[in-house]
Design a protein around this motif. Structure first.
Motif, PDB file in Angstrom:
ATOM      1  N   THR A  48       0.839  -1.201   0.000  1.00  7.09           N
ATOM      2  CA  THR A  48       0.000   0.000   0.000  1.00  7.09           C
ATOM      3  C   THR A  48       0.874   1.252   0.000  1.00  7.09           C
ATOM      4  OG1 THR A  48      -1.958   0.983   1.024  1.00  7.09           O
ATOM      5  CG2 THR A  48      -0.324   0.065   2.532  1.00  7.09           C
ATOM      6  N   GLU A  49       0.278   2.424   0.257  1.00  3.14           N
ATOM      7  CA  GLU A  49       0.996   3.696   0.154  1.00  3.14           C
ATOM      8  C   GLU A  49       0.353   4.707   1.090  1.00  3.14           C
ATOM      9  OE1 GLU A  49      -0.404   2.372  -2.939  1.00  3.14           O
ATOM     10  OE2 GLU A  49      -2.344   3.028  -2.200  1.00  3.14           O
ATOM     11  N   VAL A  50       1.061   5.828   1.357  1.00  2.00           N
ATOM     12  CA  VAL A  50       0.545   6.801   2.337  1.00  2.00           C
ATOM     13  C   VAL A  50       0.664   8.253   1.858  1.00  2.00           C
ATOM     14  CG1 VAL A  50       0.965   5.315   4.344  1.00  2.00           C
ATOM     15  CG2 VAL A  50       2.785   6.851   3.574  1.00  2.00           C
ATOM     16  N   MET A  85      -6.760  14.015   0.188  1.00  2.00           N
ATOM     17  CA  MET A  85      -8.068  13.984  -0.463  1.00  2.00           C
ATOM     18  C   MET A  85      -8.262  12.694  -1.265  1.00  2.00           C
ATOM     19  SD  MET A  85      -7.803  17.077  -3.181  1.00  2.00           S
ATOM     20  CE  MET A  85      -6.391  17.429  -4.181  1.00  2.00           C
ATOM     21  N   GLU A  86      -7.616  11.632  -0.784  1.00  2.00           N
ATOM     22  CA  GLU A  86      -7.970  10.290  -1.252  1.00  2.00           C
ATOM     23  C   GLU A  86      -8.019   9.342  -0.059  1.00  2.00           C
ATOM     24  OE1 GLU A  86      -6.612   8.985  -5.085  1.00  2.00           O
ATOM     25  OE2 GLU A  86      -6.406   6.942  -4.360  1.00  2.00           O
ATOM     26  N   GLY A  87      -7.449   9.778   1.051  1.00  3.10           N
ATOM     27  CA  GLY A  87      -7.514   8.949   2.259  1.00  3.10           C
ATOM     28  C   GLY A  87      -6.409   7.914   2.375  1.00  3.10           C
ATOM     29  N   HIS A  88      -5.304   8.089   1.638  1.00  6.06           N
ATOM     30  CA  HIS A  88      -4.165   7.172   1.782  1.00  6.06           C
ATOM     31  C   HIS A  88      -3.632   7.163   3.219  1.00  6.06           C
ATOM     32  CE1 HIS A  88      -2.785   6.999  -2.745  1.00  6.06           C
ATOM     33  NE2 HIS A  88      -4.005   6.539  -2.559  1.00  6.06           N
ATOM     34  N   ASN A  89      -3.941   8.211   3.991  1.00  6.90           N
ATOM     35  CA  ASN A  89      -3.510   8.233   5.398  1.00  6.90           C
ATOM     36  C   ASN A  89      -4.037   7.020   6.162  1.00  6.90           C
ATOM     37  OD1 ASN A  89      -6.144   9.682   5.070  1.00  6.90           O
ATOM     38  ND2 ASN A  89      -6.073   9.749   7.294  1.00  6.90           N
ATOM     39  N   ALA A  98       4.981   7.695  -3.196  1.00  4.24           N
ATOM     40  CA  ALA A  98       4.492   8.432  -4.375  1.00  4.24           C
ATOM     41  C   ALA A  98       3.608   7.625  -5.319  1.00  4.24           C
ATOM     42  CB  ALA A  98       5.680   9.015  -5.143  1.00  4.24           C
ATOM     43  N   GLU A  99       2.592   6.942  -4.763  1.00  3.45           N
ATOM     44  CA  GLU A  99       1.658   6.231  -5.642  1.00  3.45           C
ATOM     45  C   GLU A  99       0.974   7.209  -6.587  1.00  3.45           C
ATOM     46  OE1 GLU A  99      -1.704   5.037  -7.516  1.00  3.45           O
ATOM     47  OE2 GLU A  99      -2.022   6.276  -5.765  1.00  3.45           O
ATOM     48  N   GLU A 100       0.667   8.414  -6.079  1.00  4.67           N
ATOM     49  CA  GLU A 100      -0.082   9.385  -6.896  1.00  4.67           C
ATOM     50  C   GLU A 100       0.684   9.799  -8.151  1.00  4.67           C
ATOM     51  OE1 GLU A 100      -3.057   9.780  -6.557  1.00  4.67           O
ATOM     52  OE2 GLU A 100      -3.636   9.619  -4.455  1.00  4.67           O
ATOM     53  N   GLN A 101       1.995   9.605  -8.152  1.00  6.78           N
ATOM     54  CA  GLN A 101       2.776   9.902  -9.360  1.00  6.78           C
ATOM     55  C   GLN A 101       3.273   8.622 -10.022  1.00  6.78           C
ATOM     56  OE1 GLN A 101       3.231  11.977  -6.644  1.00  6.78           O
ATOM     57  NE2 GLN A 101       2.589  13.919  -7.504  1.00  6.78           N
ATOM     58  N   LEU A 124      -3.876  -3.029  -0.644  1.00  6.65           N
ATOM     59  CA  LEU A 124      -4.875  -2.416   0.234  1.00  6.65           C
ATOM     60  C   LEU A 124      -5.189  -0.989  -0.218  1.00  6.65           C
ATOM     61  CD1 LEU A 124      -6.337  -2.639   3.099  1.00  6.65           C
ATOM     62  CD2 LEU A 124      -4.353  -1.391   3.973  1.00  6.65           C
ATOM     63  N   HIS A 125      -6.470  -0.663  -0.310  1.00  4.59           N
ATOM     64  CA  HIS A 125      -6.852   0.714  -0.664  1.00  4.59           C
ATOM     65  C   HIS A 125      -8.202   1.080  -0.055  1.00  4.59           C
ATOM     66  CE1 HIS A 125      -7.387   4.412  -2.933  1.00  4.59           C
ATOM     67  NE2 HIS A 125      -6.130   4.314  -3.321  1.00  4.59           N
ATOM     68  N   ILE A 126      -8.293   2.306   0.418  1.00  4.20           N
ATOM     69  CA  ILE A 126      -9.564   2.858   0.907  1.00  4.20           C
ATOM     70  C   ILE A 126     -10.592   2.879  -0.230  1.00  4.20           C
ATOM     71  CG2 ILE A 126      -8.811   5.210   0.369  1.00  4.20           C
ATOM     72  CD1 ILE A 126     -10.409   6.224   2.757  1.00  4.20           C
TER      73      ILE A 126
HETATM   74 ZN   LIG Z   1      -4.997   5.750  -4.112  1.00  6.16          ZN
END
Ligand SMILES: [Zn+2]
Length: 500
Positions: free
Chosen positions: A101-103, A129-133, A166-169, A191-193
Motif C-alpha cells: 500500500t501507500e501513504v 483527499m484520497e484517504g491514503h492516510n 508516491a503512488e499518486e505519481q 490495500l486501498h480505501i
Molecule cells: Zn490511491
C-alpha cells in the motif's frame, strides 16, 4: 464401519478441526485489532495531518517505522534508492505474504476535516483527499495481528508490509520490482480505501507510461533574424498535432493526454527550448507500449521538421493491476464474516447531508459488503500494478469514505479522520489480517493462486518500462512540500501509537 467410511468420517473430523483452528486464529487476530483500534486510527489521523506528498513522506514513514519496530518488526527504510520507502517483516522463510500500500497525499488537498464547506487547514497546502492516510494504520495493525497469531500458533513463514512512495505519481513500484523485493514473496494483498468493503478480480485498471520530451533549438531575434533560429516550441506544437493525426488509427481503448511544460519566454525570442509531458495509457501494457513507440517516432518527426534535437526522460509507468480470483474468493469469505461496520444514525445522516451538499445521489453509507464479481476495468492507473504481474495479487478495499464523494477533490479530505473512517479501518484490518492468515496457512490456496497467475503471466509476460539508468526522482514534490511544512506542523497530533 467400512474402512472407506471410517476414512471419510476421519477426514470430516480433521477438516472440522482445521476449520476450528482457522476460526480460532482469526478470532485472535480480530481481538488484536479490536484491542488496538485506537492505536490504528491514531496512526491514520496522524498521517492525515502530516499531509505529505509523494517521495516526501518523511514524518509518515518515521511514525510507521517507530510503530512497527516497537511492535517487533524488522524495518528497512530507504530501500531501492528511495528515502521514504518502507519495508517491514516478521518471521522467516516461506510462505511469505506481503501487504502492499501507500501513504502519500495530494497537492492542494488541505481541508478541515468534518466540515463539507471548503475550509483548508493550510491555505493552498497538500492534504489527504484520497484517504491514503488510512492505509498506514490498517496495514500496520493487520500485520501486527498476523504476527501475534503466528507467534501463538507457531505458524511458519513471513508477513511483510510494503509502503511504496508516491503512488499518486506512479513513481515507486517499478523500482521496487526491479530491486527484487517480491522475488521471494508468494502472494500480496493490495490495500486501498474505498466507500465499500470489497475485493474483486481480473484486470482492474489501465497501463500508463509517462515521459517528458524536451526539444533543443537555437535562439534568434524574432523580428531581426528569425531565419537564424530553430524554434523548439514549434517542435512541441508539431508533436502535439502529429499525435492528434494518429488518434484516428489507435485502438478505441487508448488514452493519451499531454501538457506543455515549457513554451518559451517571450515572443520576440525564438525559443531554444520547448518541453511537453505525455501520458499514454491502454488496457494492457503491450498496447500502451505500442502507442508509446509511435509517440517516439512523432517526436523524431517533429525534430526533423524543425531542425531541432530532442531527448526523452522517463517519468513514471504502471502496469494495470492483475487481481487474482482465487485470492479474491478467500478475501470475500472473510468480508462476509467481518461484515460492514454498524453505522450510527448520526453517521448515516452526516453521509446523506454530505451527499446532498455535494449534489450526489443521497444514498447514505453502504450497509452490506459488495458481492464478489469481476469489476469493470477503470482507465485510471496505479503503480502497484507492476507488482501484480510478478506475484499473485489480491485486492482489498475497506469502507472509510462516503459513497459518491470522488477522490482527488478536497471533499474527499472531509472524512478520512471521522468515526466513519475509523470504523471502516477496523473492518479493513480484520479482513486483511484474516486473509493474510489464510494465505500463510493454506498451501492449497497459494497453489491455486499461483496456477491462475501463471496462465495470465504467460499470456502477457511482464517487462519493465524503466530505462536501465533510471533513478527515482527524489526531488519530486520537494519544493511544494517545503513551502507548507511549517504551517502543517502546527496541526500535528504528536501521538506515538504502540500496539499491544
Ligand atoms: Zn490511491
Amino acid at each position: 464401519m467400512q474402512p472407506a467410511r471410517i476414512l471419510l468420517a476421519l477426514a470430516f473430523v480433521v477438516s472440522l478441526a482445521c476449520v476450528a483452528a482457522a476460526d480460532e486464529r482469526k478470532q485472535l487476530a480480530f481481538e488484536v485489532v479490536d484491542r488496538n483500534a485506537q492505536q490504528m486510527t491514531d496512526i491514520g489521523d496522524s498521517l492525515f495531518y502530516f499531509g505529505e506528498l509523494g517521495m516526501q513522506e518523511v514524518e509518515s514513514v518515521k511514525l510507521l517505522e517507530d510503530t512497527l519496530k516497537a511492535a517487533g518488526f524488522k524495518v528497512e527504510v530507504g530501500g531501492a534508492g528511495m528515502p521514504t520507502n518502507l519495508w517491514a517483516e516478521y518471521g522467516s522463510g516461506r510462505p511469505k505474504i506481503a501487504i502492499v500500500t501507500e501513504v502519500d497525499a495530494l497537492p492542494g488537498g488541505s481541508q478541515t476535516p468534518g466540515t463539507y464547506e471548503r475550509k483548508p487547514l493550510v491555505q493552498g497546502g497538500p492534504g489527504h483527499m484520497e484517504g491514503h492516510n488510512t492505509h498506514g494504520g490498517v496495514a500496520s495493525l493487520a500485520a501486527f495481528a498476523v504476527k501475534q497469531v503466528m507467534a501463538r500458533h507457531n505458524i511458519p513463514g513471513t508477513v511483510a508490509v510494503s509502503f511504496g512512495p508516491a503512488e499518486e505519481q506512479l513513481a515507486s513500484r517499478p523500482f521496487l520490482v526491479r530491486a527484487g523485493y517480491f522475488k521471494d514473496v508468494d502472494a500480496i494483498i493490495y490495500l486501498h480505501i474505498r466507500d465499500a468493503l470489497a475485493t474483486g478480480f481480473g484486470v482492474q485498471n489501465y497501463a500508463a507510461i509517462s515521459s517528458v520530451f524536451t526539444f533543443h533549438g537555437k535562439t534568434a531575434h524574432g523580428a531581426s533574424n528569425p531565419w537564424d533560429g530553430k524554434d523548439a516550441v514549434d517542435a512541441v506544437e508539431l508533436m502535439s498535432i502529429g499525435f492528434d493525426k494518429l488518434r484516428e488509427h489507435l485502438r478505441p481503448t487508448y488514452r493519451a493526454h499531454r501538457t506543455i511544460t515549457f513554451g518559451g519566454i517571450q515572443p520576440n525570442i525564438i525559443p531554444d527550448k520547448g518541453q511537453i509531458w505525455w501520458f499514454v495509457r491502454d488496457a494492457s501494457m503491450p498496447a500502451a507500449k505500442e502507442t508509446y513507440d509511435k509517440l517516439l517516432k512523432i517526436a523524431e518527426g517533429a525534430s526533423l521538421m524543425t531542425g531541432t534535437t530532442w531527448d526523452v526522460k522517463y517519468a513514471a509507468s504502471a502496469w494495470p493491476q492483475l487481481v487474482n480470483k482465487a485470492i479474491a474468493e478467500a478475501i470475500q469469505k472473510n468480508i462476509e464474516v467481518v461484515g460492514v461496520p454498524k453505522w450510527t444514525e448520526q453517521e448515516q445522516q452526516f453521509a446523506r447531508d454530505f451527499q446532498k451538499a455535494a449534489e450526489k445521489p443521497v444514498v447514505g453509507l453502504r450497509t452490506a459488503p459488495i458481492p464478489l464479481g469481476g469489476r469493470a476495468q477503470s482507465a485510471a492507473s496505479n503503480d502497484s500494478g507492476d507488482v501484480s504481474w510478478v506475484v499473485p495479487a489480491g485486492s482489498l478495499n475497506f469502507p472509510s469514505s462516503v459513497p459518491g464523494i470522488e477522490y482527488h477533490e478536497w471533499k474527499a479530505a472531509v472524512t478520512p479522520v471521522s468515526s466513519i473512517s475509523h470504523k471502516g479501518q477496523v473492518a479493513g484490518a480484520k479482513v486483511l489480517a484474516a486473509s493474510v492468515i489464510d494465505l500463510l496457512t493454506s498451501p492449497e490456496l497459494l497453489q491455486k493462486a499461483r496456477a491462475e497467475f501463471e496462465v495470465d503471466a504467460k499470456k502477457t509476460p511482464y517487462f519493465s518500462l524503466l530505462p536501465p539508468d533510471a533513478k527515482p526522482d527524489l526531488d519530486l514534490n520537494r519544493g511544494e512540500m517545503e513551502k507548507y511544512r511549517a504551517d502543517l506542523r502546527k496541526h500535528y497530533l504528536g501521538k506515538t501509537p504502540r500496539f499491544n
